[in-house]
Motif scaffolding. Structure first.
Motif, PDB file in Angstrom:
ATOM      1  N   LEU A  33      69.339  20.038  50.338  1.00  0.00           N
ATOM      2  CA  LEU A  33      68.441  20.723  49.833  1.00  0.00           C
ATOM      3  C   LEU A  33      67.156  20.777  49.953  1.00  0.00           C
ATOM      4  CD1 LEU A  33      71.311  22.764  47.569  1.00  0.00           C
ATOM      5  CD2 LEU A  33      71.439  22.917  49.688  1.00  0.00           C
ATOM      6  N   GLU A  34      66.433  21.431  50.183  1.00  0.00           N
ATOM      7  CA  GLU A  34      64.659  21.325  50.116  1.00  0.00           C
ATOM      8  C   GLU A  34      63.958  23.128  49.512  1.00  0.00           C
ATOM      9  OE1 GLU A  34      60.840  20.736  49.907  1.00  0.00           O
ATOM     10  OE2 GLU A  34      62.218  19.362  49.568  1.00  0.00           O
ATOM     11  N   GLN A  35      62.951  23.000  48.886  1.00  0.00           N
ATOM     12  CA  GLN A  35      62.504  24.704  48.895  1.00  0.00           C
ATOM     13  C   GLN A  35      61.906  24.519  50.214  1.00  0.00           C
ATOM     14  OE1 GLN A  35      60.542  25.021  44.738  1.00  0.00           O
ATOM     15  NE2 GLN A  35      58.970  23.064  45.110  1.00  0.00           N
ATOM     16  N   GLY A  36      61.039  23.459  50.426  1.00  0.00           N
ATOM     17  CA  GLY A  36      59.632  23.578  51.620  1.00  0.00           C
ATOM     18  C   GLY A  36      60.719  24.279  52.705  1.00  0.00           C
ATOM     19  N   PRO A  37      60.030  24.187  53.852  1.00  0.00           N
ATOM     20  CA  PRO A  37      59.852  23.629  54.980  1.00  0.00           C
ATOM     21  C   PRO A  37      60.042  22.329  55.342  1.00  0.00           C
ATOM     22  CG  PRO A  37      57.603  23.902  55.210  1.00  0.00           C
ATOM     23  CD  PRO A  37      58.182  24.417  53.870  1.00  0.00           C
ATOM     24  N   LEU A  38      61.179  21.645  56.215  1.00  0.00           N
ATOM     25  CA  LEU A  38      61.488  20.460  56.982  1.00  0.00           C
ATOM     26  C   LEU A  38      60.425  19.934  56.959  1.00  0.00           C
ATOM     27  CD1 LEU A  38      65.534  20.616  57.448  1.00  0.00           C
ATOM     28  CD2 LEU A  38      64.201  20.058  55.386  1.00  0.00           C
ATOM     29  N   HIS A 171      65.308  26.646  50.442  1.00  0.00           N
ATOM     30  CA  HIS A 171      66.774  26.893  49.093  1.00  0.00           C
ATOM     31  C   HIS A 171      66.061  26.219  48.320  1.00  0.00           C
ATOM     32  CE1 HIS A 171      69.031  27.191  52.697  1.00  0.00           C
ATOM     33  NE2 HIS A 171      70.332  27.630  51.912  1.00  0.00           N
ATOM     34  N   THR A 172      65.799  26.989  47.290  1.00  0.00           N
ATOM     35  CA  THR A 172      65.066  27.084  45.459  1.00  0.00           C
ATOM     36  C   THR A 172      66.243  26.550  44.964  1.00  0.00           C
ATOM     37  OG1 THR A 172      63.142  27.716  46.313  1.00  0.00           O
ATOM     38  CG2 THR A 172      63.626  27.688  43.998  1.00  0.00           C
ATOM     39  N   VAL A 173      66.335  25.811  44.496  1.00  0.00           N
ATOM     40  CA  VAL A 173      67.606  24.963  43.500  1.00  0.00           C
ATOM     41  C   VAL A 173      66.747  25.780  41.882  1.00  0.00           C
ATOM     42  CG1 VAL A 173      68.766  23.452  41.751  1.00  0.00           C
ATOM     43  CG2 VAL A 173      67.929  22.934  43.941  1.00  0.00           C
ATOM     44  N   THR A 174      68.325  26.979  40.804  1.00  0.00           N
ATOM     45  CA  THR A 174      67.770  27.788  40.385  1.00  0.00           C
ATOM     46  C   THR A 174      69.281  26.743  38.905  1.00  0.00           C
ATOM     47  OG1 THR A 174      69.809  29.440  40.816  1.00  0.00           O
ATOM     48  CG2 THR A 174      67.141  29.733  41.550  1.00  0.00           C
ATOM     49  N   PRO A 281      53.857  24.354  38.916  1.00  0.00           N
ATOM     50  CA  PRO A 281      54.175  25.857  38.683  1.00  0.00           C
ATOM     51  C   PRO A 281      55.600  25.819  38.836  1.00  0.00           C
ATOM     52  CG  PRO A 281      53.049  25.698  40.947  1.00  0.00           C
ATOM     53  CD  PRO A 281      52.368  24.696  40.912  1.00  0.00           C
ATOM     54  N   PRO A 282      56.300  27.114  38.582  1.00  0.00           N
ATOM     55  CA  PRO A 282      57.793  27.379  39.286  1.00  0.00           C
ATOM     56  C   PRO A 282      58.343  27.166  40.125  1.00  0.00           C
ATOM     57  CG  PRO A 282      57.239  28.968  37.724  1.00  0.00           C
ATOM     58  CD  PRO A 282      55.582  28.021  37.764  1.00  0.00           C
ATOM     59  N   ALA A 283      58.860  26.841  40.361  1.00  0.00           N
ATOM     60  CA  ALA A 283      59.878  26.348  42.193  1.00  0.00           C
ATOM     61  C   ALA A 283      60.143  28.173  42.371  1.00  0.00           C
ATOM     62  CB  ALA A 283      60.943  26.438  41.657  1.00  0.00           C
ATOM     63  N   VAL A 284      60.231  28.857  40.740  1.00  0.00           N
ATOM     64  CA  VAL A 284      61.360  29.893  41.178  1.00  0.00           C
ATOM     65  C   VAL A 284      59.794  31.397  41.566  1.00  0.00           C
ATOM     66  CG1 VAL A 284      62.525  32.109  41.623  1.00  0.00           C
ATOM     67  CG2 VAL A 284      63.664  29.866  41.452  1.00  0.00           C
ATOM     68  N   GLY A 285      59.142  32.526  42.353  1.00  0.00           N
ATOM     69  CA  GLY A 285      58.342  32.983  41.657  1.00  0.00           C
ATOM     70  C   GLY A 285      56.690  32.434  41.894  1.00  0.00           C
TER      71      GLY A 285
END
Length: 809
Positions: A33-38, A171-174, A281-285
């Motif tokens: 899972l990666e929060q940014g683009p691969l 996909h951002t892990v929460t 900075p927080p991953a979400v928002g």
């Protein structure tokens, strides 16, 4: 095929390498899972300059880098290689750095890395822009080079996907799902992913992910400056079409700088600026979800001094300028090493954190082996996530030590050199008395540990001691020789408080310790046993002293927090294990007059008949209740005496006052180290690790042949040893070595030194080294010390008092 479900958090170079390594071993149900683009994950991989320098004081880190070189050299992306073996060149502009490059060349030989020391002229031939008049010389490593991190990610991703893995970006892990102490999945902003194993390879976001799992991740994100010059025609002429670089990576460590080519431009990295801790900075928002979170705006003022130093070394830069730059985020731990392994608090949750591109594939392979085989093939005790003490995990400590590691990245660091702050952190109850005696303190595990006492310096007057070179003279005093001599001739007090002590109790305690250790602990209360902790392959995880104080009560002398972790992982509900180190303290009383000092203080019989070797008693010395163990790590008569911390100062004063008539002194770790080498006593983590079996380490006596224990089956299957931990005596009484030096046999590298020190009783430097098992006593070898070949001879051991008459009296 293994059906374990694995979720890896982070598709940077570590996450992609891990997915490749896991799927290659048959674990194909892998989701990354990666929060940014691969194409450009948001971590350090996206901006890393890709430097791969293999040589490191740590053999483990060197092997990580060497495997990274081998693996990335085999990968291509779009027909282009993922690794460019342009080599590396470190230059010295000071005498201290030039000496250190000689030491580094020795490390390279010890760990199997090709390298050569060069003259200033030879350095300038490799890098024509250099002002060779500034140089003392350089160290060239031809197999080092540049990793193309993002292409390497793509190549490994493709291989992992072809075996069944999937990679999901944005996909951002929460959250981390868990139940009954085990991980069950990963929660994201786009759904939950069930998992049997979760690996945090999130880089500087590791602490954030760890917090979701309730797992502490002692890691500090810091910004590091990187700039590119305007085009330099000379560089363009040297690089052909499609070639990004041909010259070696250049490191100017005397000014905390490195340089690499970008076709017709020069990239400059600096560790010379002020530390810049980063609160990501927080991953979400995030305000701008498309921004690269691992890069921050370039601060030109911070880089200005580095630019001037760059121009000094490379005068051609005077006609150029900084065209662009950024402050990129990197991860630093309190000791500068990675965080690897599985959490005990949340089973199935793994860390693969604080890993730079340099070590990426090697560290990923080790974690994959750990997950699939139950243990890595390489010793990882330096990287084990459980290695830190509780006192070393506070946010303040992590920040202070992480910052210091940033500042010291390119410093010349002596192997004994401690960091200055935060100190003192942990002190024994004897600390006030030690200060009064002029204790010279170094640090280990957060503890202030006296290495000698200036009060003993007058005792060294008249001793004939060899001259020391500048390196071996650091963190040493003639008082060390006086303290070693006094221990052999009279009696000395040693602070044993930092020695880890575990209390193991409960109805299952005896059976548990019997199953976990190699020697016979099924002795009557009052017995002490030297024994080993092995893993399932027969590797030495630790060595222990186990004192049976009651039918179901034991005091265990151990080495590190990882020992506690290992035992807790294997303990059943009928066993209780408690670390009692911080609430207790200990003094070693050793020397020919030890009994004369101790016996008048107690009504118990401390004679050899009444208190034999490797026995234990709970008694009183004066007003102080003590647990007394008849042990000696220095080869002399004596005891380890333990009590509670509140009574520690009273114990010291009681022994000191009683010892005055016997010439008692306080002695430090340096004398302790010298005396234990003379007796051939091993130090775990230095002389042997879980890569070594007991018999080749000279510890077969601690393995019972008539009992079962963890690792027994592997020892029974083991082939005859081809290597052996070997005692060497340097031929020249004035010669010194310190450890990790290469050993040559008939001119060729044959092994490396583990621990070394001067034996003041023997009048020779002693070195232990891993060498071919066939070598016999009297064989001549050479130890390379700062480029000099020092003759040494294989010796029978123990070197001192082989009949043990001084201890058993």
């Amino acid at each position: 095929m293994n059906r374990s479900r694995v979720v890896v958090i982070g598709a940077g170079i570590v996450g992609c390498s891990l997915a490749d390594e896991l799927t290659a071993r048959g674990w194909t149900d892998v989701t990354v899972l990666e929060q940014g683009p691969l194409s450009a994950p948001g971590g350090s991989t996206s901006h890393a300059p890709g430097l791969v320098f293999q040589t490191n004081p740590s053999r483990t880190m060197t092997e990580f880098a060497a495997y990274t070189v081998r693996k990335l050299s085999s990968l291509e992306d779009g027909g282009r290689p993922c690794y460019q073996p342009v080599g590396g060149l470190e230059v010295a502009t000071t005498e201290a750095r030039w000496a250190d490059l000689h030491r580094k060349a020795g490390l390279a030989t010890s760990w199997g890395v090709r390298g050569a020391l060069l003259t200033p002229r030879q350095c300038a031939q490799l890098w024509p822009m250099l002002d060779e008049t500034l140089l003392h010389g350089g160290f060239h490593t031809p197999d080092d080079g540049l990793a193309r991190a993002l292409p390497a990610c793509r190549a490994q991703t493709a291989r992992a996907v072809s075996r069944g893995a999937r990679f999901l970006d944005r996909h951002t892990v929460t959250g981390i799902a868990r139940a009954d102490g085990r991980v069950t999945g990963v929660v994201t902003d786009r759904g939950t992913f069930p998992a049997d194993h979760v690996v945090s390879a999130a880089g500087f976001r590791g602490p954030e992910i760890g917090a979701m799992a309730g797992v502490d991740v002692p890691l500090l994100p810091l910004a590091h400056q990187y700039a590119r010059t305007a085009p330099l025609p000379g560089l363009a002429r040297g690089n052909g079409p499609g070639e990004e670089a041909t010259r070696p990576i250049l490191r100017f460590q005397d000014r905390d700088l490195y340089f690499r080519e970008h076709h017709d431009r020069l990239g400059i990295g600096s560790y010379a600026h002020r530390p810049m801790p980063v609160d990501p900075p927080p991953a979400v928002g995030r305000p701008d979800p498309h921004a690269m979170p691992s890069t921050l705006p370039f601060t030109e003022d911070d880089f200005a001094p580095s630019w001037q130093e760059s121009v000094t070394l490379l005068p051609a830069l005077g006609a150029s300028r900084v065209a662009e730059g950024f402050n990129g985020i990197l991860s630093f731990t309190p000791d500068g090493l990675p965080l690897l392994g599985e959490s005990r608090e949340l089973r199935g949750f793994w860390l693969a954190e604080a890993i730079w591109v340099t070590h990426s594939a090697g560290a990923a392979r080790a974690v994959a082996e750990w997950m699939t085989d139950g243990r890595p093939a390489l010793d990882l005790h330096e990287c084990d996530l459980h290695r830190f003490e509780d006192a070393q995990r506070s946010p303040a400590y992590v920040a202070e030590r992480g910052t210091r590691n940033f500042l010291e990245v390119y410093d010349v660091i002596h192997p004994l050199q401690p960091m200055d702050q935060p100190r003192p952190l942990r002190t024994s109850p004897f600390y006030p008395r030690q200060q009064q005696l002029g204790g010279y303190f170094l640090e280990g595990g957060g503890w202030e540990r006296p290495h000698w006492y200036e009060a003993n310096a007058p005792l060294a007057e008249g001793l004939r001691l060899p001259e020391r070179d500048a390196w071996s003279a650091r963190y040493w005093s003639p008082a060390v020789a006086a303290e070693a001599r006094a221990t052999r001739e009279t009696v000395a007090l040693y602070d044993m408080t930092p020695l880890r002590r575990l209390e193991v109790t409960g109805p299952g305690a005896l059976g548990f310790l019997d199953r976990m250790t190699t020697n016979n602990v099924r002795k009557k209360p009052g017995a002490v046993t030297y024994t080993l902790l092995l893993d399932e392959t027969g590797g030495i995880r630790s060595d222990l002293t186990v004192a049976r104080l009651g039918p179901d009560r034991f005091q265990v002398g151990a080495n590190s927090p990882a020992d506690l972790d290992w035992l807790l992982r294997h303990a059943q509900s009928d066993v209780r294990i408690r670390d009692i180190t911080s609430g207790t303290c200990g003094i070693g009383v050793w020397g020919p007059r030890a009994r004369d000092l101790v016996q008048p203080l107690t009504r118990d019989d401390f004679s050899h008949q009444g208190f034999g070797y490797f026995r234990a008693k709970e008694t009183y010395l004066g007003h102080v209740p003590v647990t007394a163990l008849r042990l000696s790590y220095v080869g002399e008569l004596g005891w380890e005496l333990y009590t509670t911390a509140d009574l520690g100062l009273r114990l010291w004063d009681t022994l000191w006052e009683a010892g005055r008539r016997h010439g008692v002194i306080a002695a430090g770790r340096s004398a302790f180290h010298s005396l234990r080498l003379e007796k051939g006593y091993r130090a775990w983590g230095v002389d042997m690790t879980d890569e070594h079996h007991p018999h080749e380490a000279g510890l077969g006596f601690a393995v019972r042949g008539d009992k079962d224990f963890v690792g027994r089956a592997a020892l029974d299957r083991a082939a005859p040893a081809t290597r052996r931990l070997t005692a060497l005596l340097l031929d020249d009484p004035a010669a010194q070595v310190l450890g990790k030096e290469p050993v040559r046999l008939d001119g060729a590298p044959a092994g490396y030194v583990t621990s070394a020190g001067y034996g003041y009783t023997l009048g020779r430097c002693i070195a232990y080294a891993w060498l071919p098992a066939a070598l016999t006593a009297g064989t001549g070898v050479h130890i390379e010390y700062f480029g000099e070949q020092l003759p040494a001879t294989v010796a029978d051991e123990p070197l001192f008092d082989p009949d043990m008459t001084r201890i058993r009296c």
